[in-house]
Design a protein around this motif. Structure first.
Motif, PDB file in Angstrom:
ATOM      1  N   ALA A 184       4.019   6.189  -6.851  1.00 57.33           N
ATOM      2  CA  ALA A 184       3.390   7.112  -7.801  1.00 57.33           C
ATOM      3  C   ALA A 184       2.254   6.442  -8.568  1.00 57.33           C
ATOM      4  CB  ALA A 184       4.428   7.650  -8.785  1.00 57.33           C
ATOM      5  N   LEU A 185       2.380   5.163  -8.876  1.00 56.80           N
ATOM      6  CA  LEU A 185       1.404   4.499  -9.737  1.00 56.80           C
ATOM      7  C   LEU A 185      -0.014   4.509  -9.169  1.00 56.80           C
ATOM      8  CD1 LEU A 185       3.537   1.490 -11.038  1.00 56.80           C
ATOM      9  CD2 LEU A 185       2.799   3.511 -12.306  1.00 56.80           C
ATOM     10  N   PRO A 186      -0.209   4.260  -7.864  1.00 53.78           N
ATOM     11  CA  PRO A 186      -1.590   4.261  -7.350  1.00 53.78           C
ATOM     12  C   PRO A 186      -2.066   5.616  -6.852  1.00 53.78           C
ATOM     13  CG  PRO A 186      -0.143   3.450  -5.643  1.00 53.78           C
ATOM     14  CD  PRO A 186       0.740   3.780  -6.842  1.00 53.78           C
ATOM     15  N   CYS A 187      -1.249   6.661  -6.998  1.00 47.51           N
ATOM     16  CA  CYS A 187      -1.613   7.940  -6.378  1.00 47.51           C
ATOM     17  C   CYS A 187      -2.573   8.722  -7.280  1.00 47.51           C
ATOM     18  CB  CYS A 187      -0.368   8.762  -6.068  1.00 47.51           C
ATOM     19  SG  CYS A 187       0.299   9.654  -7.471  1.00 47.51           S
ATOM     20  N   ASP A 188      -3.231   9.695  -6.657  1.00 48.02           N
ATOM     21  CA  ASP A 188      -4.187  10.550  -7.366  1.00 48.02           C
ATOM     22  C   ASP A 188      -3.610  11.923  -7.672  1.00 48.02           C
ATOM     23  OD1 ASP A 188      -6.562   8.716  -7.109  1.00 48.02           O
ATOM     24  OD2 ASP A 188      -6.128   9.019  -4.989  1.00 48.02           O
ATOM     25  N   ALA A 195       8.228   4.233 -10.537  1.00 47.52           N
ATOM     26  CA  ALA A 195       7.811   4.650 -11.874  1.00 47.52           C
ATOM     27  C   ALA A 195       8.582   5.892 -12.279  1.00 47.52           C
ATOM     28  CB  ALA A 195       6.305   4.939 -11.905  1.00 47.52           C
ATOM     29  N   ASP A 196       8.879   5.975 -13.558  1.00 48.84           N
ATOM     30  CA  ASP A 196       9.447   7.196 -14.117  1.00 48.84           C
ATOM     31  C   ASP A 196       8.285   8.118 -14.507  1.00 48.84           C
ATOM     32  OD1 ASP A 196      11.986   6.199 -13.838  1.00 48.84           O
ATOM     33  OD2 ASP A 196      12.147   5.514 -15.916  1.00 48.84           O
ATOM     34  N   LEU A 197       8.310   9.312 -13.978  1.00 47.62           N
ATOM     35  CA  LEU A 197       7.246  10.276 -14.244  1.00 47.62           C
ATOM     36  C   LEU A 197       7.659  11.175 -15.407  1.00 47.62           C
ATOM     37  CD1 LEU A 197       4.617  11.820 -13.481  1.00 47.62           C
ATOM     38  CD2 LEU A 197       6.013  13.131 -11.861  1.00 47.62           C
ATOM     39  N   VAL A 209       0.861  -1.193   0.000  1.00 48.53           N
ATOM     40  CA  VAL A 209       0.000   0.000   0.000  1.00 48.53           C
ATOM     41  C   VAL A 209       0.896   1.241   0.000  1.00 48.53           C
ATOM     42  CG1 VAL A 209      -1.980  -1.086   1.134  1.00 48.53           C
ATOM     43  CG2 VAL A 209      -0.154  -0.092   2.522  1.00 48.53           C
ATOM     44  N   PRO A 210       0.397   2.360  -0.553  1.00 44.71           N
ATOM     45  CA  PRO A 210       1.246   3.561  -0.694  1.00 44.71           C
ATOM     46  C   PRO A 210       1.222   4.466   0.534  1.00 44.71           C
ATOM     47  CG  PRO A 210      -0.819   3.907  -1.836  1.00 44.71           C
ATOM     48  CD  PRO A 210      -0.875   2.499  -1.285  1.00 44.71           C
ATOM     49  N   TYR A 211       1.312   3.888   1.733  1.00 49.29           N
ATOM     50  CA  TYR A 211       1.186   4.699   2.943  1.00 49.29           C
ATOM     51  C   TYR A 211       2.406   5.587   3.161  1.00 49.29           C
ATOM     52  CZ  TYR A 211      -0.081   5.959   7.719  1.00 49.29           C
ATOM     53  OH  TYR A 211      -0.416   6.664   8.854  1.00 49.29           O
ATOM     54  N   LEU A 212       3.602   5.055   2.941  1.00 48.56           N
ATOM     55  CA  LEU A 212       4.802   5.864   3.146  1.00 48.56           C
ATOM     56  C   LEU A 212       4.816   7.068   2.213  1.00 48.56           C
ATOM     57  CD1 LEU A 212       7.562   6.288   4.526  1.00 48.56           C
ATOM     58  CD2 LEU A 212       8.572   4.870   2.720  1.00 48.56           C
ATOM     59  N   GLY A 213       4.535   6.827   0.934  1.00 45.13           N
ATOM     60  CA  GLY A 213       4.540   7.921  -0.029  1.00 45.13           C
ATOM     61  C   GLY A 213       3.518   8.983   0.297  1.00 45.13           C
ATOM     62  N   THR A 214       2.322   8.571   0.705  1.00 45.58           N
ATOM     63  CA  THR A 214       1.278   9.526   1.054  1.00 45.58           C
ATOM     64  C   THR A 214       1.651  10.315   2.306  1.00 45.58           C
ATOM     65  OG1 THR A 214      -0.518   8.281  -0.001  1.00 45.58           O
ATOM     66  CG2 THR A 214      -1.124   9.722   1.812  1.00 45.58           C
ATOM     67  N   VAL A 233       0.445  13.844 -18.375  1.00 39.48           N
ATOM     68  CA  VAL A 233       1.089  13.058 -17.319  1.00 39.48           C
ATOM     69  C   VAL A 233       1.187  11.615 -17.767  1.00 39.48           C
ATOM     70  CG1 VAL A 233       0.977  12.293 -14.927  1.00 39.48           C
ATOM     71  CG2 VAL A 233       0.169  14.586 -15.541  1.00 39.48           C
ATOM     72  N   ARG A 234       2.398  11.094 -17.732  1.00 40.87           N
ATOM     73  CA  ARG A 234       2.606   9.682 -18.094  1.00 40.87           C
ATOM     74  C   ARG A 234       3.544   9.058 -17.075  1.00 40.87           C
ATOM     75  NH1 ARG A 234       6.108   6.854 -21.871  1.00 40.87           N
ATOM     76  NH2 ARG A 234       7.069   8.863 -22.375  1.00 40.87           N
ATOM     77  N   MET A 235       3.168   7.894 -16.580  1.00 38.08           N
ATOM     78  CA  MET A 235       4.015   7.167 -15.635  1.00 38.08           C
ATOM     79  C   MET A 235       4.413   5.834 -16.243  1.00 38.08           C
ATOM     80  SD  MET A 235       2.558   8.052 -11.834  1.00 38.08           S
ATOM     81  CE  MET A 235       0.822   8.240 -12.192  1.00 38.08           C
ATOM     82  N   VAL A 236       5.715   5.604 -16.288  1.00 38.35           N
ATOM     83  CA  VAL A 236       6.259   4.387 -16.875  1.00 38.35           C
ATOM     84  C   VAL A 236       6.759   3.492 -15.746  1.00 38.35           C
ATOM     85  CG1 VAL A 236       7.931   3.431 -18.483  1.00 38.35           C
ATOM     86  CG2 VAL A 236       6.982   5.729 -18.887  1.00 38.35           C
TER      87      VAL A 236
END
Length: 369
Positions: A153-157, A192-194, A87-92, A177-180
């Motif tokens: 980054a991938l699951p973020c809004d 991901a590369d933004l 889950v993306p808790y750290l990033g958030t 916006v493109r995420m690779v």
């Protein structure tokens, strides 16, 4: 003197998070997700953010949050580390710190309710005190450029993007916006590369305020990651102790052999010390203490290597089973190794500690015995 013990509220929070993770993110379920297209567990994230309200712990009540603090966030991250929860808790949380440093934003309300996952658009290896190369800002306010290796980054809004002389909020699903996805060692936390090409952005802070917010976020990331690393190390220690008690060799439990007992006793000391260091960093961050950058660097200098060591010992003492894909220990080894370079490597943080305490370089004023 910092109180490193868990308060009654922190104990209750830990029990709630651990129970939810045991029910909805056991090791075999996390392993099974790696065979799918999306390793992130959206259902688990909804329970953590919506049911328990964990994304709002550090958000003030004025924005709809719990008004708790980063000590409580650290407790959650320790449990998420124990479960290597995807889950993306750290990033958030890191992005939330940046928003708080900007003086608040309506985004904080959305984060608090779990409706919005936010990520700071910098390379995962960026250390506190480092200014990443900012993206270009066009006269019409759109952003362009590439940011490599962004975590969560991938699951973020919403993305918080350093660009020009400011910090901007960018809709992750918006135009330009493109995420690779990047193939990374730790599949439970993807990178991901933004790539931004004329992406609309909303200015949150500019000039010194923007760079201060960025550094506050990176410092928070280094401090809080230490608690996650403690959780990884504690799981590896507990799982290995349980295994050597049950595994028999030559008619005796493997754990009865002196060499095994000594290795695990030494590891127990390391994990206990790492928890104290991580708790200190979380407390300094929560109280806004001037020593927060020092505590964060100290935590990363110590906790990262301990997590790696615990995972390595766990794999080795599990014998052949520890090297199999079906056993979850490889997830912890990969999480520990990938986290060891996040927000700066241990040697970089050791250098930061030396600088922050004005320790002279060797041969410069240090008497030699």
């Amino acid at each position: 003197m910092t109180d490193l013990l868990y308060s009654a509220d922190e104990e209750a929070l830990r029990d709630s998070v651990r129970a939810l993770l045991a029910a909805h993110a056991p090791g075999q379920r996390v392993l099974a997700r790696l065979d799918g297209d999306d390793p992130y567990d959206g259902a688990l994230w909804a329970r953590l953010a919506g049911q328990l309200g964990l994304t709002g712990l550090a958000v003030p009540e004025a924005y709809g949050g719990a008004g708790a603090g980063f000590r409580e966030v650290a407790v959650v991250l320790e449990e998420l580390g124990r479960a290597v929860a995807p889950v993306p808790y750290l990033g958030t949380t890191v992005a939330t710190r940046a928003l708080l440093s900007c003086g608040g934003s309506e985004l904080l309300g959305r984060v608090a309710t779990g409706d919005c996952a936010v990520a700071l658009a910098v390379c995962f290896a960026t250390a506190p005190g480092t200014r990443p190369h900012p993206l270009a800002v066009a006269p019409d306010g759109t952003l362009s450029g590439t940011v490599p290796g962004v975590a969560d980054a991938l699951p973020c809004d919403v993305l918080l993007v350093p660009a020009g002389d400011g910090l901007y909020a960018v809709d992750a699903a918006g135009p330009g916006v493109r995420m690779v996805p990047v193939v990374s060692l730790d599949a439970t936390r993807t990178l991901a590369d933004l790539v931004l090409t004329g992406a609309p952005g909303r200015l949150l802070a500019s000039g010194a305020a923007a760079w201060a917010a960025l550094d506050d976020a990176l410092t928070a990331g280094a401090a809080l990651l230490a608690s996650e690393q403690v959780g990884v190390a504690q799981y590896c220690l507990d799982r290995t102790v349980g295994h050597v008690r049950e595994r028999h060799q030559f008619g005796r439990p493997v754990g009865s052999f002196q060499a095994v007992k000594h290795r695990l006793a030494d590891l127990w000391v390391e994990v206990t010390e790492a928890r104290a260091v991580a708790r200190h960093a979380a407390d300094r961050l929560a109280t806004g203490h001037a020593e927060a950058p020092l505590a964060a660097s100290l935590a990363q200098a110590y906790c990262g290597p301990v997590a790696v060591h615990a995972a390595e010992v766990g794999v080795q003492l599990h014998g052949g089973i520890g090297f199999t894909w079906e056993h979850p220990l490889h997830l912890y080894l990969k999480r520990a190794k990938s986290s060891a370079i996040a927000f700066g490597t241990a040697d970089r943080h050791r250098a930061a500690v030396a600088r922050l305490v004005d320790l002279p370089a060797p041969g410069h004023g240090v008497p030699v015995a």
